[in-house]
Design an enzyme around this catalytic site. Structure first.
Site, mmCIF file in Angstrom:
data_model
loop_
_atom_site.group_PDB
_atom_site.id
_atom_site.type_symbol
_atom_site.label_atom_id
_atom_site.label_comp_id
_atom_site.label_asym_id
_atom_site.label_seq_id
_atom_site.Cartn_x
_atom_site.Cartn_y
_atom_site.Cartn_z
ATOM 1 N N CYS A 42 0.845 -1.180 0.000
ATOM 2 C CA CYS A 42 0.000 0.000 0.000
ATOM 3 C C CYS A 42 0.884 1.234 0.000
ATOM 4 C CB CYS A 42 -0.876 0.029 1.243
ATOM 5 S SG CYS A 42 -1.905 -1.440 1.415
ATOM 6 N N GLY A 68 -0.362 0.022 -5.145
ATOM 7 C CA GLY A 68 -1.675 -0.586 -4.952
ATOM 8 C C GLY A 68 -2.683 0.029 -5.886
ATOM 9 N N ASN A 142 0.150 1.147 5.877
ATOM 10 C CA ASN A 142 0.884 0.297 4.929
ATOM 11 C C ASN A 142 1.602 -0.770 5.739
ATOM 12 O OD1 ASN A 142 3.963 0.742 3.048
ATOM 13 N ND2 ASN A 142 2.428 -0.832 2.857
ATOM 14 N N GLY A 143 1.328 -2.032 5.448
ATOM 15 C CA GLY A 143 1.996 -3.111 6.164
ATOM 16 C C GLY A 143 0.993 -4.150 6.597
ATOM 17 N N CYS A 281 12.362 -3.957 4.823
ATOM 18 C CA CYS A 281 12.071 -4.951 3.768
ATOM 19 C C CYS A 281 13.018 -4.769 2.580
ATOM 20 C CB CYS A 281 10.624 -4.793 3.301
ATOM 21 S SG CYS A 281 10.222 -5.812 1.878
ATOM 22 N N TYR A 287 11.993 -4.798 -5.826
ATOM 23 C CA TYR A 287 10.837 -4.792 -6.701
ATOM 24 C C TYR A 287 9.822 -3.677 -6.462
ATOM 25 C CZ TYR A 287 6.376 -6.499 -8.630
ATOM 26 O OH TYR A 287 5.181 -6.607 -9.275
ATOM 27 N N SER A 328 10.191 -3.986 -14.089
ATOM 28 C CA SER A 328 11.007 -3.996 -12.879
ATOM 29 C C SER A 328 12.398 -4.566 -13.098
ATOM 30 C CB SER A 328 10.275 -4.742 -11.764
ATOM 31 O OG SER A 328 9.775 -5.961 -12.254
ATOM 32 N N ASP A 390 15.278 -10.865 -14.659
ATOM 33 C CA ASP A 390 13.990 -10.641 -13.981
ATOM 34 C C ASP A 390 14.248 -10.514 -12.483
ATOM 35 O OD1 ASP A 390 11.297 -10.248 -13.667
ATOM 36 O OD2 ASP A 390 10.686 -12.193 -14.457
ATOM 37 N N ASP A 391 13.214 -10.070 -11.731
ATOM 38 C CA ASP A 391 13.448 -9.815 -10.314
ATOM 39 C C ASP A 391 12.937 -10.913 -9.393
ATOM 40 O OD1 ASP A 391 10.684 -9.336 -10.178
ATOM 41 O OD2 ASP A 391 11.038 -7.274 -10.796
ATOM 42 N N CYS A 427 5.735 -14.000 2.903
ATOM 43 C CA CYS A 427 5.894 -12.770 3.685
ATOM 44 C C CYS A 427 4.662 -12.591 4.570
ATOM 45 C CB CYS A 427 6.018 -11.577 2.744
ATOM 46 S SG CYS A 427 6.094 -10.007 3.636
ATOM 47 N N CYS A 479 15.124 -7.023 6.574
ATOM 48 C CA CYS A 479 14.385 -8.283 6.611
ATOM 49 C C CYS A 479 14.634 -8.981 5.289
ATOM 50 C CB CYS A 479 12.886 -8.040 6.780
ATOM 51 S SG CYS A 479 11.910 -9.560 6.601
ATOM 52 N N CYS A 482 11.817 -13.798 3.268
ATOM 53 C CA CYS A 482 11.286 -14.576 2.139
ATOM 54 C C CYS A 482 12.392 -15.333 1.410
ATOM 55 C CB CYS A 482 10.481 -13.694 1.187
ATOM 56 S SG CYS A 482 11.269 -12.157 0.770
#
Ligand code: SF4
Length: 506
Positions: A42, A68, A142-143, A281, A287, A328, A390-391, A427, A479, A482
């Site tokens: 978000c 978003g 956001n989160g 993050c 990304y 991206s 690619d990401d 995540c 963090c 993932c």
């Protein structure tokens, strides 16, 4: 048809009405049907001290649209009243001049949303406005909170009545039920009780608040629009790219565990939590964030360029062209090409208007798959050894289609390079990832993935390479759960972290 929810003017309870709008349906995106992409989280903005705060919030949200596209909302306050309008669709579709005219005031907060927790519905669009014992409060978040269940149950036992299923409302309910004497103490008290990722902006009739969780998962920056004739306008935004459109100067980031309050008297701040290790993050740099944003103290463009260069150093392969998967993958591919001394070519073209005009039932969209969004440039690929950048690879289905597409356009070899490590764990902090059983890298070796996607070779950026690319070796706390499965918080969903073999009883 997009829908708007209007929450207007100050009253005991929200008076909501549906307003018809002429906006087009949401962009389904070519990958939605396959569920093979990670969704943005978000974006939030806040404005204090501007005669047309709603329009400023609109511009800020416009710049944050990439975070978003499901819904957006703006709440404004003029010292007396608090109005709130939100709708389904893109920011520019919802907030026409007529709609903005219904949002008076010198203060505003705004939100653009891809749903992470709570139903994907207008009810959960933000800002959420709650009439609490502490007065009217609007919040945009956001989160993702991770100790939701416990908190919600406790609040309901204490008599809280939830108006939405969104986790953001829990923060407001905690504020309403806090025994602290002042509003700012109640907010600090409440933020100290929630676990997880949150960058939030809040507004009462006469104040703006901005805060980040103690680990600083999500970005949030503060800026200033200089006003020679009076007090400056203070702005907050998820990413600094929003400041450029507002002609605001980036002043600083809101710190992890910091609560900032803006009133007519100026800006004050307190550290409501200390001691947690920073866990920003890292995927924001890979990304989510725009390359023209500066987050966690570093330009995203710089990070992605370094990811590409490091990828070339770690897993170079002889080739004729470096081709990004747009959009991206572009910056990392530029870095890779420069480091490797191999020409960069836009061998895949992305159609940015997919879904805005191509409105089809889901099954027909599925049949078009990746071809709806990407198209190969045959003369750049024919007979070439191609390095594709690619990401991420999530389920692998999209990557396989892209590799096939490039080979189908005549490429002699296709070498896929990913600008981050294998995604092996979901995540819980605001990014919509599938559970572990659906993540291909959690269940297959790199060689098995290579075979599945039909590439001639496949390599990922190392974790060390990624972290160094994102902070230049400064030791920023990131963090990377993932990629590692090591979560910075205790609360995770056990079901979601089981690998495929365990879920099918092998
Ligand atoms: S788990 Fe991954 S996507 Fe989620 S906050 Fe951590 S680094 Fe970001």
């Amino acid at each position: 048809m997009s829908r708007l929810l209007f929450q207007g003017i100050a009253g005991v309870a929200d008076k909501s009405e549906q307003i018809k709008a002429t906006a087009k349906p949401l962009d389904p995106g070519p990958f939605v049907a396959e569920g093979d992409t990670l969704h943005e989280e978000c974006g939030v903005v806040a404005i204090h001290g501007h005669p047309d705060a709603a329009r400023q919030a609109y511009l800020g949200l416009y710049a944050l649209q990439h975070r978003g596209q499901e819904s957006a909302g703006i709440a404004t306050a003029d010292g007396q009243h608090l109005a709130n309008i939100k709708g389904m669709g893109l920011v520019s579709e919802i907030f026409t001049d007529d709609v903005l005219a219904k949002l008076p005031g010198q203060m505003a907060i705004g939100h653009t949303r891809y749903s992470t927790t709570g139903d994907s519905a207008l009810l959960n669009a933000q800002p959420i406005r709650v009439d609490s014992t502490k007065g009217l409060i609007a919040i945009a978040h956001n989160g993702n909170l991770v100790n939701l269940g416990n908190l919600r149950a406790r609040l309901e036992r204490d008599g809280a009545y939830f108006q939405t299923t969104s986790d953001s409302e829990i923060i407001v309910q905690l504020i309403a039920h806090s025994r602290a004497g002042t509003l700012v103490d109640a907010i600090a008290d409440s933020l100290g009780q929630v676990e997880g990722a949150f960058s939030i902006v809040m507004m009462t009739r006469d104040r703006i608040f901005a805060a980040r969780d103690p680990r600083g998962f999500r970005p949030l920056s503060m800026g200033r629009i200089k006003n020679p004739d009076g007090p400056d306008t203070i702005v907050f935004a998820s990413e600094t790219c929003a400041f450029d459109l507002l002609r605001a100067e980036h002043e600083r980031d809101v710190l992890p565990g910091e609560l900032v309050m803006v009133t007519e008297d100026g800006v004050t701040s307190r550290q409501y939590a200390t001691g947690a290790a920073q866990s920003s993050c890292v995927f924001e740099h890979v990304y989510f964030a725009r390359p023209d944003s500066r987050i966690f103290g570093r330009w995203v463009q710089e990070s992605r360029d370094q990811m590409g260069r490091q990828l070339a150093r770690e897993s170079g392969v002889p080739a004729d062209v470096v081709v990004p998967v747009p959009d991206s993958g572009v910056t990392a591919a530029l870095g890779y090409a420069e480091q490797a001394g191999i020409p960069f070519r836009m061998g895949l073209i992305r159609n940015h208007y997919v879904g805005r005009t191509f409105i089809e039932p889901e099954q027909r969209v599925r049949d078009f798959g990746v071809r709806l969004k990407l198209n190969p440039v045959h003369n750049l690929l024919e007979g070439k050894r191609v390095i594709l950048i690619d990401d991420s690879i999530i389920r692998g289905t999209t990557s396989r289609k892209i590799v096939r597409m490039v080979r189908g356009a005549g490429a002699k070899e296709v070498h896929l390079r990913i600008s981050c490590p294998p995604t092996i764990s979901p995540c819980f902090y605001g990014v919509d990832t599938p559970s572990k059983r659906d993540l291909i890298a959690a269940n297959k070796s790199i060689e098995e993935i290579r075979q599945y996607i039909e590439a001639d070779s496949l390599a990922y950026l190392s974790l060390e390479g990624l972290l160094k690319s994102c902070d230049g070796g400064q030791g920023t706390g990131f963090c990377s759960a993932c990629y590692t499965g090591n979560y910075p918080t205790q609360w995770v969903d056990v079901e979601d972290i089981l690998p495929a073999a365990e879920t099918v009883g092998i």
